[in-house]
Design a protein around this motif. Sequence first.
Motif, short mmCIF file in Angstrom:
data_model
loop_
_atom_site.label_atom_id
_atom_site.label_comp_id
_atom_site.label_asym_id
_atom_site.label_seq_id
_atom_site.Cartn_x
_atom_site.Cartn_y
_atom_site.Cartn_z
N ILE A 173 0.81 -1.21 0.00
CA ILE A 173 0.00 0.00 0.00
C ILE A 173 0.85 1.26 0.00
CG2 ILE A 173 -0.18 -0.06 2.52
CD1 ILE A 173 -2.94 1.13 2.27
N HIS A 174 2.01 1.21 0.66
CA HIS A 174 2.85 2.40 0.74
C HIS A 174 3.47 2.76 -0.61
CE1 HIS A 174 2.22 2.30 4.99
NE2 HIS A 174 2.78 1.12 5.12
N GLN A 175 3.70 1.78 -1.43
CA GLN A 175 4.26 2.06 -2.76
C GLN A 175 3.17 2.33 -3.78
OE1 GLN A 175 5.93 -1.69 -2.40
NE2 GLN A 175 8.01 -1.01 -1.96
N ALA A 176 1.96 1.81 -3.52
CA ALA A 176 0.88 1.92 -4.51
C ALA A 176 -0.05 3.09 -4.25
CB ALA A 176 0.07 0.63 -4.54
N ALA A 177 -0.28 3.43 -2.97
CA ALA A 177 -1.31 4.42 -2.66
C ALA A 177 -0.76 5.66 -1.94
CB ALA A 177 -2.41 3.79 -1.82
N TYR A 178 -0.14 5.47 -0.80
CA TYR A 178 0.34 6.62 -0.04
C TYR A 178 1.35 6.17 1.02
CZ TYR A 178 -2.33 4.91 3.91
OH TYR A 178 -2.80 4.13 4.93
N LEU A 225 -7.29 -3.37 -3.32
CA LEU A 225 -7.92 -2.70 -4.46
C LEU A 225 -9.44 -2.75 -4.41
CD1 LEU A 225 -5.67 -3.91 -7.43
CD2 LEU A 225 -5.70 -1.65 -6.36
N LEU A 226 -10.01 -3.63 -3.60
CA LEU A 226 -11.46 -3.82 -3.63
C LEU A 226 -12.20 -2.54 -3.26
CD1 LEU A 226 -11.76 -7.38 -2.06
CD2 LEU A 226 -11.53 -6.71 -4.46
N GLU A 227 -11.75 -1.84 -2.22
CA GLU A 227 -12.41 -0.59 -1.83
C GLU A 227 -12.30 0.45 -2.94
OE1 GLU A 227 -10.55 1.51 1.34
OE2 GLU A 227 -12.33 2.68 1.83
N LEU A 228 -11.14 0.53 -3.55
CA LEU A 228 -10.93 1.51 -4.61
C LEU A 228 -11.85 1.24 -5.80
CD1 LEU A 228 -9.12 3.81 -5.90
CD2 LEU A 228 -7.78 1.94 -6.89
N LEU A 229 -11.94 -0.02 -6.22
CA LEU A 229 -12.66 -0.35 -7.44
C LEU A 229 -14.19 -0.35 -7.26
CD1 LEU A 229 -10.40 -3.22 -8.84
CD2 LEU A 229 -10.33 -0.78 -9.37
N SER A 230 -14.66 -0.51 -6.02
CA SER A 230 -16.11 -0.54 -5.82
C SER A 230 -16.66 0.82 -5.38
CB SER A 230 -16.47 -1.60 -4.77
OG SER A 230 -15.81 -1.32 -3.54
N ASP A 231 -15.90 1.56 -4.56
CA ASP A 231 -16.41 2.83 -4.02
C ASP A 231 -15.58 4.04 -4.43
OD1 ASP A 231 -18.43 1.46 -2.62
OD2 ASP A 231 -17.02 0.98 -1.01
N ARG A 269 0.95 8.31 -3.89
CA ARG A 269 1.40 7.35 -4.89
C ARG A 269 0.30 7.19 -5.96
NH1 ARG A 269 6.53 8.06 -3.74
NH2 ARG A 269 7.21 7.12 -1.78
N PRO A 270 0.50 6.38 -7.00
CA PRO A 270 -0.42 6.37 -8.15
C PRO A 270 -1.91 6.21 -7.81
CG PRO A 270 1.56 5.16 -8.71
CD PRO A 270 1.68 5.53 -7.26
N LEU A 271 -2.27 5.30 -6.92
CA LEU A 271 -3.70 5.07 -6.68
C LEU A 271 -4.37 6.28 -6.04
CD1 LEU A 271 -3.71 1.36 -5.41
CD2 LEU A 271 -4.01 2.23 -7.73
N LEU A 272 -3.69 6.92 -5.10
CA LEU A 272 -4.28 8.10 -4.47
C LEU A 272 -4.32 9.28 -5.44
CD1 LEU A 272 -5.50 9.33 -1.98
CD2 LEU A 272 -3.21 9.85 -1.13
N ARG A 273 -3.27 9.41 -6.25
CA ARG A 273 -3.25 10.50 -7.25
C ARG A 273 -4.42 10.37 -8.21
NH1 ARG A 273 2.26 9.60 -8.10
NH2 ARG A 273 1.88 9.03 -10.28
#
Length: 300
Positions: free
Chosen positions: A76-81, A143-149, A111-115
């Motif tokens: 998560i730290h490398q992908a989101a924040y 990723l489930l929370e990101l992709l659904s909500d 990181r990319p997902l949060l951006r």
Amino acid sequence: MPDIPRSPQDLITSLEKAGYILSEGPAVALFLALARSRPLFLEGEAGVGKTEIAKTLATVLGRDLIRLQCYEGLDIHQAAYEWNYGRQLISIQRGDTAEADLFTDEFLIERPLLRALRQHDRGAPVLLIDEIDRADEAFEAFLLELLSDWQITIPERGTIRAATPPIVIITSNRTREIHDALKRRCFYHWVDYPSLETEAAILARHAPEAGENLRQQVVRFVQALREENLFKSPGVAESLDWAQALVELNCVALDPQTIDSTMGVLLKYQDDISRIQGSEAARILSEVQSQLLATNMQAR
């Protein structure tokens, strides 16, 4: 900023103008994903053009492309924040920041997902989550929370939700199965190798210097190779590389010696190369030449 295409055919036309030859199957899947604001999960062999769909779509729509390249150990730290702990520590030592204010945007590294959830001047970005099968299974759950909500929950900060959902394209080379929970949140499409006609059109656009005769031989030879029992069949990228390499060698038509000496452009495993080089390559070339001769005679 260009509008979202109004039909699969509009999508095909728009991507073709940008240099990507999109067949009807993925065009329908991509159009529905755009129309319904759903993530699109593209699965298929490496080298069939899954990543390029996302890149070209971002260009066509005039959107920012945010790419998350997956790999083993991605978290998560490398992908989101992540929090900028060094800056937090300095701020505390200087007495600039109270402990209660340490977890604000000032110390948040996106990181990319949060951006992808943030507002962008050019509209919602295209978020490419590339080769999800390379990441660990545990990462899929995040990723489930990101992709659904369309949101990410940061324990110290709260929930950050996208005002406008990003356009999400997820790719997988199917080196492992992806969990059903993630697939359920997406529209799915299997991206196969292109047909002979589509691959010929791709080479005509991206390797015109090869000439019609050489391109036809290259495409038919590669298509025949994909019927062989190889560890890794050549993708479209290898077809293009081979056509351009042959031009570098001033080749205008395939011959057994040239095929053998350039086989490493097409195939990436020595066992595959050893199996095809020599008599097998000559046999395939003979069949390709017979096919082209028959096609030319029918055209007369």
